[in-house]
Design a protein around this motif. Structure first.
Motif, PDB file in Angstrom:
ATOM      1  N   GLY A 122      47.983 -46.483  -6.661  1.00  0.00           N
ATOM      2  CA  GLY A 122      47.254 -45.269  -7.002  1.00  0.00           C
ATOM      3  C   GLY A 122      46.355 -44.712  -5.931  1.00  0.00           C
ATOM      4  N   GLY A 123      46.199 -45.413  -4.810  1.00  0.00           N
ATOM      5  CA  GLY A 123      45.372 -44.916  -3.724  1.00  0.00           C
ATOM      6  C   GLY A 123      43.884 -45.141  -3.901  1.00  0.00           C
ATOM      7  N   LEU A 124      43.485 -45.947  -4.881  1.00  0.00           N
ATOM      8  CA  LEU A 124      42.075 -46.244  -5.103  1.00  0.00           C
ATOM      9  C   LEU A 124      41.510 -46.975  -3.895  1.00  0.00           C
ATOM     10  N   SER A 125      40.356 -46.529  -3.422  1.00  0.00           N
ATOM     11  CA  SER A 125      39.639 -47.215  -2.355  1.00  0.00           C
ATOM     12  C   SER A 125      38.525 -48.032  -2.993  1.00  0.00           C
ATOM     13  N   VAL A 126      38.403 -49.290  -2.574  1.00  0.00           N
ATOM     14  CA  VAL A 126      37.393 -50.183  -3.125  1.00  0.00           C
ATOM     15  C   VAL A 126      36.515 -50.676  -1.989  1.00  0.00           C
ATOM     16  N   GLN A 127      35.231 -50.400  -2.082  1.00  0.00           N
ATOM     17  CA  GLN A 127      34.273 -50.843  -1.065  1.00  0.00           C
ATOM     18  C   GLN A 127      33.240 -51.737  -1.734  1.00  0.00           C
ATOM     19  N   ILE A 128      33.081 -52.949  -1.193  1.00  0.00           N
ATOM     20  CA  ILE A 128      32.172 -53.940  -1.769  1.00  0.00           C
ATOM     21  C   ILE A 128      31.050 -54.221  -0.772  1.00  0.00           C
ATOM     22  N   ARG A 129      29.811 -54.266  -1.292  1.00  0.00           N
ATOM     23  CA  ARG A 129      28.655 -54.604  -0.462  1.00  0.00           C
ATOM     24  C   ARG A 129      27.802 -55.636  -1.193  1.00  0.00           C
ATOM     25  N   GLU A 130      27.106 -56.441  -0.403  1.00  0.00           N
ATOM     26  CA  GLU A 130      26.236 -57.485  -0.948  1.00  0.00           C
ATOM     27  C   GLU A 130      24.996 -57.593  -0.078  1.00  0.00           C
ATOM     28  N   SER A 131      23.867 -57.836  -0.730  1.00  0.00           N
ATOM     29  CA  SER A 131      22.605 -58.085  -0.026  1.00  0.00           C
ATOM     30  C   SER A 131      21.933 -59.290  -0.662  1.00  0.00           C
ATOM     31  N   ASP A 161      41.017 -57.645   0.902  1.00  0.00           N
ATOM     32  CA  ASP A 161      41.504 -56.290   0.648  1.00  0.00           C
ATOM     33  C   ASP A 161      42.291 -56.320  -0.660  1.00  0.00           C
ATOM     34  N   ILE A 162      41.707 -55.779  -1.720  1.00  0.00           N
ATOM     35  CA  ILE A 162      42.327 -55.836  -3.047  1.00  0.00           C
ATOM     36  C   ILE A 162      43.658 -55.107  -3.077  1.00  0.00           C
ATOM     37  N   SER A 163      43.864 -54.133  -2.201  1.00  0.00           N
ATOM     38  CA  SER A 163      45.147 -53.421  -2.205  1.00  0.00           C
ATOM     39  C   SER A 163      46.281 -54.319  -1.718  1.00  0.00           C
ATOM     40  N   SER A 164      45.960 -55.379  -0.995  1.00  0.00           N
ATOM     41  CA  SER A 164      46.982 -56.319  -0.517  1.00  0.00           C
ATOM     42  C   SER A 164      47.320 -57.382  -1.551  1.00  0.00           C
ATOM     43  N   GLY A 165      46.467 -57.579  -2.528  1.00  0.00           N
ATOM     44  CA  GLY A 165      46.736 -58.568  -3.559  1.00  0.00           C
ATOM     45  C   GLY A 165      45.460 -59.083  -4.183  1.00  0.00           C
ATOM     46  N   TRP A 166      45.592 -59.748  -5.289  1.00  0.00           N
ATOM     47  CA  TRP A 166      44.467 -60.301  -6.023  1.00  0.00           C
ATOM     48  C   TRP A 166      44.373 -61.820  -5.861  1.00  0.00           C
ATOM     49  N   GLU A 167      45.431 -62.436  -5.368  1.00  0.00           N
ATOM     50  CA  GLU A 167      45.515 -63.895  -5.306  1.00  0.00           C
ATOM     51  C   GLU A 167      44.427 -64.529  -4.447  1.00  0.00           C
ATOM     52  N   GLU A 168      44.038 -63.844  -3.378  1.00  0.00           N
ATOM     53  CA  GLU A 168      43.038 -64.414  -2.474  1.00  0.00           C
ATOM     54  C   GLU A 168      41.684 -64.587  -3.177  1.00  0.00           C
ATOM     55  N   ASP A 212      42.363 -38.770 -10.607  1.00  0.00           N
ATOM     56  CA  ASP A 212      41.703 -39.335  -9.431  1.00  0.00           C
ATOM     57  C   ASP A 212      42.583 -40.328  -8.684  1.00  0.00           C
ATOM     58  N   LEU A 213      43.768 -40.582  -9.203  1.00  0.00           N
ATOM     59  CA  LEU A 213      44.691 -41.551  -8.610  1.00  0.00           C
ATOM     60  C   LEU A 213      46.050 -40.907  -8.399  1.00  0.00           C
ATOM     61  N   ARG A 214      46.909 -41.582  -7.658  1.00  0.00           N
ATOM     62  CA  ARG A 214      48.282 -41.116  -7.431  1.00  0.00           C
ATOM     63  C   ARG A 214      49.238 -41.655  -8.474  1.00  0.00           C
ATOM     64  N   LEU A 215      48.750 -42.139  -9.573  1.00  0.00           N
ATOM     65  CA  LEU A 215      49.606 -42.811 -10.552  1.00  0.00           C
ATOM     66  C   LEU A 215      50.564 -41.859 -11.248  1.00  0.00           C
ATOM     67  N   SER A 216      50.173 -40.629 -11.475  1.00  0.00           N
ATOM     68  CA  SER A 216      51.045 -39.723 -12.233  1.00  0.00           C
ATOM     69  C   SER A 216      52.361 -39.484 -11.512  1.00  0.00           C
ATOM     70  N   SER A 217      52.350 -39.278 -10.207  1.00  0.00           N
ATOM     71  CA  SER A 217      53.612 -39.078  -9.488  1.00  0.00           C
ATOM     72  C   SER A 217      54.387 -40.383  -9.364  1.00  0.00           C
ATOM     73  N   ASP A 238      32.028 -49.614  -4.872  1.00  0.00           N
ATOM     74  CA  ASP A 238      32.384 -48.207  -4.979  1.00  0.00           C
ATOM     75  C   ASP A 238      33.879 -48.119  -5.222  1.00  0.00           C
ATOM     76  N   LEU A 239      34.260 -47.473  -6.319  1.00  0.00           N
ATOM     77  CA  LEU A 239      35.655 -47.184  -6.624  1.00  0.00           C
ATOM     78  C   LEU A 239      35.847 -45.702  -6.322  1.00  0.00           C
ATOM     79  N   ILE A 240      36.658 -45.404  -5.313  1.00  0.00           N
ATOM     80  CA  ILE A 240      36.799 -44.029  -4.836  1.00  0.00           C
ATOM     81  C   ILE A 240      38.244 -43.591  -5.023  1.00  0.00           C
ATOM     82  N   GLY A 241      38.420 -42.562  -5.847  1.00  0.00           N
ATOM     83  CA  GLY A 241      39.754 -42.033  -6.105  1.00  0.00           C
ATOM     84  C   GLY A 241      40.214 -41.115  -4.985  1.00  0.00           C
TER      85      GLY A 241
END
Length: 170
Positions: A85-94, A30-37, A154-159, A111-114
């Motif tokens: 910013g509330g960005l949703s990231v969905q990853i798929r692989e086949s 889950d990229i929202s939890s961190g990038w280290e993994e 598309d993000l919550r960054l401005s506030s 998919d990067l979903i704002g």
């Protein structure tokens, strides 16, 4: 002859299993939890002397440390946009059927979903060459993008940035 064929089939299954474990690990983070993994996964599966290339003019990058630095520059902004910013990231692989026994191929989409609902989808294919349990070569090809880049709207960054700005002394 039968023993050699059985050994080749066993090696193919091992390679497919390693590829499946690597790809499942990438998808599970889950990229929202961190990038280290992601960097831990990279360290666990890629050889020190790995080469990564794509179909752009940037050419190949050699060695784990150089690639780690590129991953860091790529992952941190996505993490910030997802966490703050509330960005949703969905990853798929086949998996894609490959032609040689030491290679694996996969089709990826992200998919990067704002928060606005706007989506930017990025797709590509990956070829990996393995030696034992490590990736020694990876090539990204057939890049495609659907949807334009996401903006601040598309993000919550401005506030978030405004509230940070309110805390700074003038």
């Amino acid at each position: 002859m039968i023993t050699q064929q059985a050994s080749i089939k066993h090696a193919d299954r091992d390679l497919d299993a390693r590829e499946k474990v690597l790809n499942s690990a990438i998808i599970a983070v889950d990229i929202s939890s961190g990038w280290e993994e992601y960097l831990q996964i990279f360290d666990a599966f890629y050889a020190d002397h790995v080469e990564v290339s794509d179909d752009t003019e940037s050419g190949s990058v050699f060695g784990r440390e150089q690639i780690r630095a590129l991953l860091f520059k790529f992952l941190v902004p996505i993490h910030v946009m997802a966490e703050i910013g509330g960005l949703s990231v969905q990853i798929r692989e086949s998996p894609i059927l490959g032609e040689t026994s030491d290679e694996t191929h996969s089709a990826w989409s992200v998919d990067l979903i704002g928060i606005s609902g706007r989506t930017c989808q990025i797709c590509w294919c990956t070829l990996r060459r393995w030696v034992d349990s490590r990736v020694v070569y990876e090539r990204h090809y057939d890049h495609q993008q659907t949807g334009g880049p996401l903006t601040f709207d598309d993000l919550r960054l401005s506030s978030s940035l405004a509230s940070v700005g309110d805390q700074w002394p003038c």
